[in-house]
Every structure is written in C-alpha cells, then in structure tokens.
Enzyme design. Structure first.
Site, PDB file in Angstrom:
ATOM      1  CG  ASP A  31      -5.872  56.510  72.061  1.00 39.24           C
ATOM      2  OD1 ASP A  31      -6.732  56.882  71.244  1.00 39.24           O
ATOM      3  OD2 ASP A  31      -4.753  56.082  71.736  1.00 39.24           O
ATOM      4  CG  ASP A  86      -5.500  54.783  68.670  1.00 40.46           C
ATOM      5  OD1 ASP A  86      -6.042  55.626  67.940  1.00 40.46           O
ATOM      6  OD2 ASP A  86      -4.287  54.763  68.926  1.00 40.46           O
ATOM      7  CG  ASP A 107      -0.719  54.312  71.228  1.00 40.83           C
ATOM      8  OD1 ASP A 107       0.400  54.639  70.826  1.00 40.83           O
ATOM      9  OD2 ASP A 107      -1.774  54.666  70.646  1.00 40.83           O
TER      10      ASP A 107
END
Length: 631
Positions: free
Chosen positions: A522, A315, A518
């Site tokens: 996600d 990410d 995080d």
C-alpha cells in the site's frame, strides 16, 4: 500557566498599569504615575521589543517591534496611558498565545506521563531498579501486578492481564502469555510478567506518538506560509503608509500632536497581528486533539489536505478487516505431499514475511504442532508473494493469478477449481507451488473490523462520495466484503503500481483522494494520494513511514472524525481571517476618515488578536472531538 515568562511579565505590566491609573485618578504626584507607566512599558514591552530588534537584524520587520514603536510614539506626544494600554493588551495577547501553545504541547507530552520512569531490571545476580531510559534491547524486566510496563517488549515468562487502553483503545484487559507483545505505559493486572525489551526507550510506541505529534506541531500549513510570505511586504507597506500619513499633513502645516497621534493609531490598527495568529492555533489544536484520541497527523499541511479530501480509498486486508486472518482450509491439487508437509513448508517460507496472510499460515502451522525448517534464499515481491528454499525445495506462495503466470505447470483445471471453491466461500485464495508445480490452495478468511459499516456510511455523508475498495485480493472476496460494508466501487487483483494508477486516475478527474492502508504493497499508493493514512497496529514500518497520518489504535471510527475535525479547523481558519480582516478594515477606515481614539484602536486591534486566538483553541477541547465523532 505561571511557569510561562510571558504570563508573568504580562501580569506585572497589567499591575503596574492599574497602579499608575489609580495614582493618576487620585491626583497623585505626576512623577509617580509616570514612573509606574514607564515601568509598565519596560516589563510588558522588553521581550517583544528585543524579539523585534533581532528580527530587524535579520532584515525582517516584526509586528512586535511595530507595536512597541507605536507605544513609544504615543508616550512621546503625552499619551502615556494610551501607550501603556497598548503594551498591556499586546503583552496579554502574547501571554494567551503562549498559554495556547503550552496547552497544545502539554496535551501531547501528557501522553508520556503514562510511561513509568523506573523499572525492575533482571540481572545475573538478581534485580535492580533503573530508569526506563537506561533499558537496552535484549534486557529483561520484571513487571509485578499493578505496575505499568516500562518498555515495549515480548513476554518471555509469566502470564497476566494487561490494560492496553492507553495505546490500543481496547476497553478490556488483554491476556498476555509467553510470546505476546506488550507496550510501555500499559498497566499489568494480575500475574507477574517477565518482559524482554525489543525497542529502546526512544522508539517505544508511546514515544513515537509524542515525537510524531511534536513534529507535526513544528510544521507550517500552506495558508500559514502564504500569510508569512505576504506579511513582510504588508508590514513594509504599512510602515510606508504610516510615514506618509505623518509627513504629508506636516508638509502642509498640520499640527504635530494630532498628526502623529493619527499616524500612530493607523500603525496600530493596520498591523497584521490577528491575521498572523489566525491560522496555526486551529490547526495545531486539531492536531493535538486528534493525537490524544489515537490519530497522528504528521503536519499542519496534512491536516489541511484531510480537510479538503472528497474521496476515500480503502485497502482490504488489515484495513477494513482486522488483518489477522486464519487458515480456513487446504485444497490439495492431487500431489503426493500431505497437507501437513505443504503447511510446514509454506510456514517456513512465510516465517520471514510480515504480511497478515503469512502470519496466519505460520500460526496455523504452530497450532498444528509443526516444526518449521530454516528457509534460505528468501525473496518477497509486494503484491505477488514470497519464495524461499526449504529443505532443498523451492517453495513459492502468492496470488494464484500472478504465481500461475510464473510457473505455468500443473493441471489448470484442478487449480481453477480449487481457487473457485475457496473464493466462492468468501475466502482469500493463496497458491502454494513446490519446485515450480502448483501443489495446494490455501483458503484464508478474515473478520471485518468493528465499525467498518458505520465508517463507510459516515464517510459517504461527509465527503459526498462513496469510498472505493482497492485491493490485491481476488474479485469475489473483494466484492463480498464490499457488499457487507456498503462499498460499491471495487478495484480488485491490483498490484502496488495498479493501486497508484487507480489513485492517479481518480485525482486526474479532480478528486482529492485519501488512501487508507497498512501493508508494504500500500505504500506507493499512500505516497501518491492527496493524503495517506496507515493503520498503526497492523501497519508495516514502510506504510507507517510513508503515510501522512496514522490511526494508532486501528479504530476506523476515528477516520471520519479526524476528517470532520480537519474541516472544522479549515472553517475556523477562514473565520479567523475574516474576523481579522474586518477589524483591520473598519479600524483603518475609521482612522483615515474620522477620529479614531487611540485607546479604542488599541482595544479593537488587540481584541481581534485575542478573539482569533481563543477561537482556534476551541478545537483543543474534548467536546470538539465528540462533535467530530457525531458528524
């Protein structure tokens, strides 16, 4: 070590065996060395024998019981010293296994030693010293200079420098003032702090670290489960073969003593003790070592998955970047509202959100001295944005692409121009809509995490594939970050379900993908991946719960290290199985085709058990972690 009963009994059994051997060699009375040897049988064999009988009661065949039976069989044919040697070596290997388990547990429980047992609680009448376990959410404690903080909380008074290295890994003390978060076990430097407890003792960061690693230690890897599945069938087959090896020669008139001795030797050398011990020590040692260095692996299964991963997907915000962006600019779209008005409304709407971009907007409003109005009807859609009613106005904040689809008002040229201006500057564009009309575009910038470039390079070397970037951010900002860290494959403007689809597509081609993220958005991808890893400090609760592993200090450099450690653990498991199988095969063939002496069979069998146990324990050392870091 001496606190372990297995160690004490093994030491006593060894001492009795030595005394019996000395009495025999010096021509002592027979009753003396027989008594000493039988006492060795009792002290070294009662615990595994009892465990074996309990397993037999549950209709399972335990190798402990087989070893005790073999020792008794040896004594029955006059080989009392051989049987006693078996008991001693078997008890010693059990003691070594207990020591290994205790070292693993101690390395985890040692984390708790940094948390103080007592704290100074503030009451209406003054101060009182209490156990930290008694602290409740909402209570306040006083932390004087040089004291460790007794619980996770928020500073409500005072200021000082706090050494957080034990939790976050930061090398330098961090300035703490009113409103800052502090953690249990961290060391207060200068200045007194008044801290309001925000988490009960059982839920502090350090307590959760210990609980997660202990939970990981209680799980069993797939290889271990497979071994346990075949162990019962193998043990039953081995007992049947032992009986046949005794009964068939006796049927054809063989002598009792050599026949029984060969059968007992076969049962000893064919027992799968080393095979059973081959798997878990390396995996548990690796889990404990990673936990000490800031990576929580939730189970042995996860460690195996990390060891087989061949692709990493990152990410962007909060993962490759620090996750603490700042508001860089406000591009007005020609409305009558001032920038301060728009910023105040946006901050009020975002105040309930935990997204890093939301926190940046709120921080900018507070830095500007704005008072946040209460927000009503707050809603949040991961990957899209938030909406709330502030001072009677509907405030919507989110991705320009997604929010524009839902509003459709305003002047398209102004919106496109403002978004392009922000994205060309390498910033993340956030559209703010007031009562359905696009009003402003915020430009937010973030900093790349230290070590991100090196981490990407090391992962490329380690897995054989360059990591990819999967983000909900715009393509320009994502491409710019990817170029800076060395990522070539960029998938941008993805909704949570799009990230899942991307992961599934990669795995459908045979890849084993580790997703690192995080945020709430996600979590679906973390769950869908071969293994999911969350950033501990900036990660949302949902991401932390969903992930298979957590990087507690947010140090990206530990990611390739833990994958390298997991791969080494896999190699040690394979090596241990090869060692165990080789010893069993050689000793069994020797016993069936030749004349394997019982003492040599005992030494070979139990020696292989000790070898695989100690081989697995090598991953507990700090040297193993340093080697993984250098990989």
């Amino acid at each position: 070590m001496w606190s372990l009963p297995e160690v004490r009994w093994a030491a006593i059994a060894t001492g009795l065996f030595v005394l019996g051997l000395v009495a025999h060699v010096t021509d002592g009375p027979g009753w003396l060395w027989w008594t000493l040897c039988l006492a060795c049988y009792v002290t070294g064999g009662w615990e595994p024998g009892l465990a074996g009988l309990r397993a037999l009661r549950d209709k399972t065949l335990d190798v402990d019981l087989l070893m005790v039976v073999a020792a008794i069989g040896a004594a029955a044919i006059g080989q009392v010293f051989d049987g006693a040697l078996l008991i001693v070596i078997f008890a010693t290997s059990g003691a070594l296994e207990a020591v290994a388990t205790k070292r693993t547990e101690d390395s985890v429980r040692g984390l708790l030693d940094i948390a103080p047992e007592r704290a100074t609680r503030l009451t209406g009448t003054g101060e009182e010293t209490v156990d930290t376990a008694e602290l409740r959410v909402g209570e306040e404690i006083l932390v004087r200079p040089g004291e460790r903080i007794g619980g996770d909380g928020e500073v409500v008074g005072g200021a000082g420098e706090v050494d957080q290295a034990t939790i976050t890994g930061e090398p330098l003390p961090v300035d703490k003032t009113v409103g800052d978060e502090v953690f249990a076990g961290t060391l207060n430097g200068t200045g007194a702090l008044r801290v309001r407890i925000t988490r009960p003792a059982a839920d502090t960061v350090i307590a959760r670290i210990v609980a997660m690693v202990e939970q990981a230690g209680a799980t069993k890897a797939r290889s271990q489960l497979f071994i346990e599945k075949i162990e019962q069938r193998y043990s039953i087959g081995m007992v049947a073969a032992t009986l046949a090896l005794f009964a068939i020669p006796m049927f054809f008139g063989a002598e009792l003593q050599p026949t029984l001795l060969r059968a007992m030797t076969f049962m000893i050398v064919a027992s799968p003790c080393a095979v059973v011990l081959a798997t878990m020590p390396p995996l548990l040692s690796a889990i404990a070592n990673a936990g000490r260095h800031g990576v929580l692996v939730k189970s042995a299964v996860v460690l195996e998955q990390l060891g087989s991963a061949d692709q990493v997907a990152f990410d962007k915000t909060g993962t490759l970047t620090e996750g603490s962006p700042r508001l860089a600019q406000i591009c007005s779209l020609g409305q009558t509202h001032t920038d301060h008005d728009v910023l105040g409304w946006a901050a009020a709407a975002e105040n309930a959100s935990e997204h890093p971009l939301a926190r940046a907007v709120v921080a900018a409003a507070r830095d500007a001295g704005l008072t946040l109005e209460p927000a009503e009807e707050f809603t949040s859609a991961p990957g899209r944005g938030v909406a709330a009613r502030v001072d009677g106005r509907l405030i919507e904040i989110g991705s320009p692409v997604q929010l524009w689809k839902t509003t459709g008002h305003g002047e398209p040229d102004l919106v496109v121009k403002a978004v392009a201006e922000v994205e060309d500057a390498g910033q993340t564009a956030v559209l703010i809509s007031v009562d359905g009309i696009p009003t402003a575009v915020f430009g937010l910038s973030d900093r790349i995490r230290p070590g991100a470039v090196d981490t990407v390079a090391r992962l490329t070397t380690l897995t054989g594939n360059r990591p990819i970037l999967i983000t909900g951010d715009n393509k320009r900002a994502a491409a710019r970050l990817a170029a800076e860290v060395g990522i070539g494959d960029v998938r941008a403007e993805l909704l949570p379900q799009d990230k899942v689809t991307t992961v599934q597509d990669l795995e459908s081609r045979g890849g084993k993908v580790v997703v690192v993220g995080d945020g709430v958005n996600d979590a679906p991808a973390l769950a869908a991946a071969h293994a999911g890893i969350a950033m501990g400090r900036t990660g949302s609760d949902l991401a932390l719960d969903t992930a298979d592993a957590v990087i507690t200090r947010d140090e990206l450099g530990t990611l390739p290290a833990v994958i390298a450690l997991a791969r080494r653990a896999r190699r040690l498991v394979i090596a241990n199985l090869a060692i165990a199988a080789t010893f069993i095969a050689v000793l069994v063939v020797w016993d069936l085709l030749g004349a394997l002496p019982l003492p040599l069979g005992v030494a070979g069998h139990e020696g292989s058990t000790v070898i695989v146990g100690l081989n697995g324990l090598r991953l507990l050392s700090s040297r193993a972690w340093r080697r993984a870091l250098a990989t």
